[in-house]
Motif scaffolding. Structure first.
Motif, PDB file in Angstrom:
ATOM      1  N   ARG A 385       0.294   8.555 -11.032  1.00  4.93           N
ATOM      2  CA  ARG A 385      -1.123   8.162 -10.489  1.00  4.93           C
ATOM      3  C   ARG A 385      -0.579   8.264  -9.186  1.00  4.93           C
ATOM      4  O   ARG A 385       0.853   8.303  -8.924  1.00  4.93           O
ATOM      5  CB  ARG A 385      -1.301   6.603 -10.206  1.00  4.93           C
ATOM      6  N   PRO A 386      -1.485   8.901  -7.824  1.00  6.97           N
ATOM      7  CA  PRO A 386      -1.096   8.507  -6.340  1.00  6.97           C
ATOM      8  C   PRO A 386      -0.376   7.019  -6.066  1.00  6.97           C
ATOM      9  O   PRO A 386      -0.985   6.604  -6.270  1.00  6.97           O
ATOM     10  CB  PRO A 386      -2.500   8.773  -5.803  1.00  6.97           C
ATOM     11  N   VAL A 387       0.722   7.967  -4.729  1.00  8.80           N
ATOM     12  CA  VAL A 387       1.194   7.249  -4.665  1.00  8.80           C
ATOM     13  C   VAL A 387       1.465   7.232  -3.379  1.00  8.80           C
ATOM     14  O   VAL A 387       1.974   8.181  -2.772  1.00  8.80           O
ATOM     15  CB  VAL A 387       3.370   6.973  -5.180  1.00  8.80           C
ATOM     16  N   TYR A 388       1.340   6.208  -2.406  1.00  5.69           N
ATOM     17  CA  TYR A 388       1.102   6.507  -0.750  1.00  5.69           C
ATOM     18  C   TYR A 388       1.896   5.518  -0.026  1.00  5.69           C
ATOM     19  O   TYR A 388       1.849   3.980  -0.158  1.00  5.69           O
ATOM     20  CB  TYR A 388      -0.551   5.967  -0.632  1.00  5.69           C
ATOM     21  N   ASP A 389       2.891   5.693   0.503  1.00  7.07           N
ATOM     22  CA  ASP A 389       3.476   5.778   1.325  1.00  7.07           C
ATOM     23  C   ASP A 389       3.043   4.774   3.018  1.00  7.07           C
ATOM     24  O   ASP A 389       2.262   5.890   3.185  1.00  7.07           O
ATOM     25  CB  ASP A 389       5.274   5.725   2.609  1.00  7.07           C
ATOM     26  N   HIS A 390       2.853   4.251   3.349  1.00  7.26           N
ATOM     27  CA  HIS A 390       2.420   3.657   4.901  1.00  7.26           C
ATOM     28  C   HIS A 390       2.728   2.382   5.491  1.00  7.26           C
ATOM     29  O   HIS A 390       4.000   2.004   5.001  1.00  7.26           O
ATOM     30  CB  HIS A 390       0.577   3.165   4.473  1.00  7.26           C
ATOM     31  N   PRO A 399      -2.728  -1.599   8.477  1.00 12.02           N
ATOM     32  CA  PRO A 399      -1.759   0.154   8.773  1.00 12.02           C
ATOM     33  C   PRO A 399      -1.529   1.559  10.335  1.00 12.02           C
ATOM     34  O   PRO A 399      -3.024   0.901  10.631  1.00 12.02           O
ATOM     35  CB  PRO A 399      -2.403   0.626   7.282  1.00 12.02           C
ATOM     36  N   MET A 400      -1.273   1.765   9.946  1.00 13.40           N
ATOM     37  CA  MET A 400      -1.213   2.189  12.006  1.00 13.40           C
ATOM     38  C   MET A 400      -0.268   3.706  11.162  1.00 13.40           C
ATOM     39  O   MET A 400      -1.076   4.877  11.983  1.00 13.40           O
ATOM     40  CB  MET A 400       0.774   2.093  12.393  1.00 13.40           C
ATOM     41  N   GLY A 401       0.073   3.537  10.395  1.00 14.11           N
ATOM     42  CA  GLY A 401       0.519   4.858   9.667  1.00 14.11           C
ATOM     43  C   GLY A 401      -0.228   5.131   8.086  1.00 14.11           C
ATOM     44  O   GLY A 401       0.976   4.115   7.237  1.00 14.11           O
ATOM     45  N   ALA A 402      -0.830   6.540   7.467  1.00 13.70           N
ATOM     46  CA  ALA A 402      -1.003   5.927   6.144  1.00 13.70           C
ATOM     47  C   ALA A 402      -1.496   7.214   5.873  1.00 13.70           C
ATOM     48  O   ALA A 402      -2.116   8.157   6.529  1.00 13.70           O
ATOM     49  CB  ALA A 402      -2.568   4.422   5.733  1.00 13.70           C
ATOM     50  N   ASN A 403      -1.601   7.468   4.798  1.00 13.67           N
ATOM     51  CA  ASN A 403      -2.718   7.839   3.474  1.00 13.67           C
ATOM     52  C   ASN A 403      -3.953   7.420   3.452  1.00 13.67           C
ATOM     53  O   ASN A 403      -4.337   6.702   2.408  1.00 13.67           O
ATOM     54  CB  ASN A 403      -2.177   8.684   2.410  1.00 13.67           C
ATOM     55  N   VAL A 412       0.388  14.917   0.458  1.00 10.38           N
ATOM     56  CA  VAL A 412       1.532  13.292   0.175  1.00 10.38           C
ATOM     57  C   VAL A 412       3.007  14.764   0.804  1.00 10.38           C
ATOM     58  O   VAL A 412       3.658  15.278   0.097  1.00 10.38           O
ATOM     59  CB  VAL A 412       1.739  12.871  -1.457  1.00 10.38           C
ATOM     60  N   LYS A 413       3.534  13.648   1.654  1.00 15.18           N
ATOM     61  CA  LYS A 413       5.137  14.554   1.770  1.00 15.18           C
ATOM     62  C   LYS A 413       6.124  13.454   2.168  1.00 15.18           C
ATOM     63  O   LYS A 413       6.248  11.748   2.235  1.00 15.18           O
ATOM     64  CB  LYS A 413       4.605  15.014   3.227  1.00 15.18           C
ATOM     65  N   PRO A 414       6.029  13.545   0.780  1.00 17.18           N
ATOM     66  CA  PRO A 414       7.496  12.343   0.269  1.00 17.18           C
ATOM     67  C   PRO A 414       9.058  12.327   1.682  1.00 17.18           C
ATOM     68  O   PRO A 414       9.113  12.490   1.891  1.00 17.18           O
ATOM     69  CB  PRO A 414       8.902  13.349  -0.473  1.00 17.18           C
ATOM     70  N   GLY A 415       8.895  10.482   1.474  1.00 11.21           N
ATOM     71  CA  GLY A 415       9.572  10.501   3.565  1.00 11.21           C
ATOM     72  C   GLY A 415       8.640  10.144   4.208  1.00 11.21           C
ATOM     73  O   GLY A 415       9.221  10.174   5.189  1.00 11.21           O
ATOM     74  N   SER A 416       7.587  10.663   4.732  1.00 13.24           N
ATOM     75  CA  SER A 416       6.706  10.497   4.911  1.00 13.24           C
ATOM     76  C   SER A 416       5.496   9.212   4.906  1.00 13.24           C
ATOM     77  O   SER A 416       5.122   9.655   3.949  1.00 13.24           O
ATOM     78  CB  SER A 416       6.320  11.509   6.447  1.00 13.24           C
ATOM     79  N   PRO A 417       4.730   8.122   5.589  1.00 13.16           N
ATOM     80  CA  PRO A 417       3.498   7.592   5.332  1.00 13.16           C
ATOM     81  C   PRO A 417       2.373   8.438   5.726  1.00 13.16           C
ATOM     82  O   PRO A 417       1.464   7.858   5.854  1.00 13.16           O
ATOM     83  CB  PRO A 417       3.963   6.296   6.372  1.00 13.16           C
ATOM     84  N   THR A 418       2.382   9.750   6.147  1.00 15.40           N
ATOM     85  CA  THR A 418       1.306  10.900   6.110  1.00 15.40           C
ATOM     86  C   THR A 418       1.253  10.560   7.980  1.00 15.40           C
ATOM     87  O   THR A 418       1.660  10.465   8.797  1.00 15.40           O
ATOM     88  CB  THR A 418       0.519   9.786   5.196  1.00 15.40           C
ATOM     89  N   LYS A 419      -0.119  10.156   8.261  1.00  8.46           N
ATOM     90  CA  LYS A 419      -0.496  10.442   9.780  1.00  8.46           C
ATOM     91  C   LYS A 419      -0.719   9.364  10.303  1.00  8.46           C
ATOM     92  O   LYS A 419      -1.094   8.157   9.303  1.00  8.46           O
ATOM     93  CB  LYS A 419      -2.275  11.353   9.682  1.00  8.46           C
ATOM     94  N   ALA A 420      -1.110   9.411  11.652  1.00  5.32           N
ATOM     95  CA  ALA A 420      -1.664   8.243  12.296  1.00  5.32           C
ATOM     96  C   ALA A 420      -3.270   8.084  11.749  1.00  5.32           C
ATOM     97  O   ALA A 420      -3.682   8.855  11.279  1.00  5.32           O
ATOM     98  CB  ALA A 420      -1.980   8.533  13.662  1.00  5.32           C
ATOM     99  N   VAL A 421      -3.619   6.409  11.625  1.00  5.05           N
ATOM    100  CA  VAL A 421      -4.941   5.676  10.809  1.00  5.05           C
ATOM    101  C   VAL A 421      -5.169   5.780  12.287  1.00  5.05           C
ATOM    102  O   VAL A 421      -4.866   5.452  13.869  1.00  5.05           O
ATOM    103  CB  VAL A 421      -4.197   4.414  10.818  1.00  5.05           C
TER     104      VAL A 421
END
Ligand code: COA
Ligand code: AMP
Length: 635
Positions: A385-390, A399-403, A412-421
């Motif tokens: 399943r998708p797994v999202y760091d945030h 959340p301030m940074g999330a997918n 997804v880029k491993p090691g990153s919570p993706t982008k600014a919410v």
């Protein structure tokens, strides 16, 4: 699906007032606002000024009135008490919150008064929170793993009129009576509560103090249900204490209006939930994750939420999470990476998974600490399943940074919570205090004003708030985290810029631990650092310099130090190791070089700064670390 993230994010920054006014339509107001945003007292922002609402109405009553009365609101799943499962509908929750609010009123608690809640993961804790919200009282929940002095510090800062507590908490291997902690904390505190309400648990009852402790069941039975009291959108809903650089915890204030708007928005747009679905945040109500995503977020959005009184492993095994997901039909789960590391350590091939039907499960969100790529990949491959760091913090409340799954997920880029919410203009600053170029590490900041839901201030401490968050980088909120933004706009949160460490997803202050160590009769000076740990991410490690003439065996002193931190801060500090050294490495101006000590312990190459007083001390530190099992790095 094509992600709408870019468009929504751009709009949230270009027209913040319009953006949040639209989001606010999802909330029930008893009075509309005069101004969406009041930034006249910058850096402090106030949202929905002039508006009135009631948070308890928004999380309970309106769902009952809207036809969700018989839907399960809260599932208490408690393997530590022998797999007890208790389900409460929205109607039952509303009725209990109304009765609890009535009990509070009977004890003279009114709008604006504080109520401290020291409870394990039982439904009564949630009912207490919502009962406070119902009458506009301000709750302050204190995590059960904190010891009496920490509890006393919070009592003195919040000055609660009433305390709600339970007779015991239950860990995997032991029952923890709360009475000694409550009694001691009230004894230590200068402020005394007017009364206490006591929830007696079957696992261990507590002897009530006559005249102080009133029985929860009796109080609820005799109470007159209380209506929802409209409060100002800008009135405080709760104060939640979190660790800062010093030993004194910071009382993060949350308002009513902005909070409801932000959480409603994030349930849909970050977590991709729909009313009626089941959301599970495996955290504790003593942390912000528990406040926002066990209690207020899922319930305000008409979801079913799970209150899990257990651990990822040992209650009874590493299949516990899969059981819950299957049994309660969880669609979206939220936990800390450390929980997945614990499961993986015990069941690397996830053999327990095959026993459970996870067909309704769609996505896993991780936060509380950085998700290391290894854990991310293991979770993705295991769950398919998708797994999202945030990324977020007590101060932001959401959340301030999330997918943002609800806007259509980004790669997804491993090691990153993706982008600014949406709502957060996140920047990384260079040494000149200006936004730096991509891929360059620096302090992570948020351009002011902060969006709705974020801390309006610290409890009774505007000045402290200004100093802690707004002063260093004018025009910005300082997150206390450092990292970088890559060329695609992905954020990477790498470390703290202060003396806060993150142990098993719990935020702790090394400064607070140093203060405790310094109290020991044999200790002249102390430093605590967070060292890398394969399970908990980080664990604290203490260094002490002894007073002249302190000649007792070092092991004995270290044992006492470990016990002291446990008694003064609590078991949650996970302070289990310390070492005695002759001297601490310092700059010539006397600043302890904790960063370098950490690098030596973590075997990371380092360069001794030119300002170091005596470089030879670094060799002594490496030797001391080797003696307790750390490899040590070379300069
Ligand atoms: N009341 C009293 N004591 C508590 C407590 C509570 N509510 N919560 C934890 N403790 C105690 C534990 O029993 C432990 O005591 P010990 O030193 O006697 O063993 C100590 O505090 C440290 O607890 P914890 O950090 O939970 O470590 P653990 O070794 O018991 O478990 C994990 C490790 C990874 C399984 C655990 O940290 C976990 O489940 N983490 C999930 C993530 C999470 O909840 N994050 C919150 C933010 S999202
Ligand atoms: P707390 O206030 O207890 O929620 O802790 C917040 C802090 O935990 C943040 O400031 C970060 O240091 C850390 N943190 C939380 N989530 C993440 C994440 N996804 N990535 C990196 N650090 C995180």
């Amino acid at each position: 699906m094509q992600s709408r993230y870019d468009e929504v994010y751009a709009r949230s920054l270009a027209q913040p007032e319009q953006f949040w006014a639209e989001a606010a339509e999802a909330v029930n107001w008893t009075k509309s606002w005069n101004r969406v945003l009041d930034f006249d007292r910058a850096p402090f922002a106030r949202w929905f000024v002039g508006a009135e609402l009631n948070t308890c109405h928004n999380v309970l009553d309106r769902h009952v009135e809207g036809g969700r009365g018989d839907q399960i609101a809260l599932i208490h799943d408690s393997p530590v008490t022998g797999n007890k499962i208790r389900k409460l509908t929205y109607r039952e929750m509303r009725d209990l919150a109304a009765r609890f609010a009535g009990a509070l009123a009977r004890h003279g608690v009114t709008r604006g008064d504080r109520v401290l809640i020291y409870m394990p993961m039982v439904p009564e804790a949630v009912i207490a929170m919502l009962g406070c919200a119902r009458i506009g009282a301000v709750h302050s929940v204190v995590f059960g793993g904190f010891a009496a002095p920490e509890l006393a510090a919070r009592i003195d800062d919040a000055t609660p009129k009433l305390i709600v507590w339970a007779s015991c908490g239950i860990e995997v291997n032991r029952v923890i009576p709360y009475k000694p902690m409550i009694d001691e904390a009230i004894r230590l505190a200068a402020h005394k509560p007017g009364a206490c309400l006591l929830v007696q648990r079957l696992e261990q009852r507590a002897e009530p103090v006559k005249g102080r402790d009133h029985d929860w069941d009796e109080e609820i039975a005799r109470a007159t249900p209380h209506e929802c009291v409209p409060v100002a959108a800008t009135d405080p809903l709760y104060v939640l204490y979190t660790s800062g650089t010093t030993g004194k915890p910071k009382g993060i204030v949350r308002d009513n209006g902005g909070h409801m708007v932000a959480l409603n928005w994030s349930m849909r747009n970050v977590y991709d939930m729909r009313p009626g679905e089941t959301f599970w945040a495996a955290s504790d109500i003593g942390w912000v994750v528990g406040h926002s995503f066990i209690v207020y977020g899922p319930l305000s959005y008409g979801c079913t939420s799970i209150l899990y009184e257990g651990k990822p492993v040992g209650t009874p095994d590493a299949g516990a999470y899969w059981r819950l997901i299957a049994e309660h039909g969880v669609k979206t789960m939220f936990t800390a990476p450390t929980a997945f590391r614990a499961i993986r350590r015990e069941d690397p091939n996830a053999t327990h998974l095959a026993k459970h039907d996870l067909s309704r499960f769609e996505v896993l969100f991780l936060a509380g600490e950085r998700t290391d790529p290894d854990t991310l990949v293991w979770a993705q491959q295991t769950l398919q399943r998708p797994v999202y760091d945030h990324w977020w913090q007590t101060e932001s409340g959401w959340p301030m940074g999330a997918n943002c799954a609800g806007l259509g997920p980004l790669p997804v880029k491993p090691g990153s919570p993706t982008k600014a919410v949406p709502g957060y203009r996140i920047e990384v600053l260079g040494e000149d205090g200006k936004p730096t170029t991509p891929e360059t590490i620096g302090p992570i900041v948020v351009k002011l004003p902060l969006p709705p839901g974020c801390l309006p201030t610290l409890w009774n401490n505007d000045e402290g708030c200004r100093r802690a968050y707004f002063e260093q980088y004018p025009g910005y909120y300082s997150t206390g985290d450092a990292g970088y933004i890559d060329r695609d706009g992905y954020l990477y949160v790498m470390s703290r810029t202060d003396d806060v460490i993150n142990v098993a997803g719990h935020r702790l202050s090394t400064g607070a631990m140093e203060e405790v160590l310094a109290k020991h009769r044999d200790v002249a000076e102390a430093a605590v650092i967070g060292v890398a740990d394969s399970l908990k991410g980080q664990v604290p490690l203490g260094f002490v310099v002894l007073k002249a003439g302190a000649n007792r065996p070092h092991e004995e002193i270290v044992r006492e130090l470990v016990q002291l931190v446990r008694e003064q801060i609590g078991p949650v500090a996970a302070f289990k190791q310390a070492t005695v050294v002759e001297r601490l490495p310092k700059t010539r101006s006397g600043k302890i070089l904790r960063g370098i000590m950490r690098k030596i312990a973590d075997a990371v190459p380092y360069a001794a700064p030119a300002t170091i007083d005596d470089p030879a001390i670094l060799g002594e530190i490496a030797t001391a670390l080797k003696a307790i099992g750390y490899a040590g790095a070379r300069s």
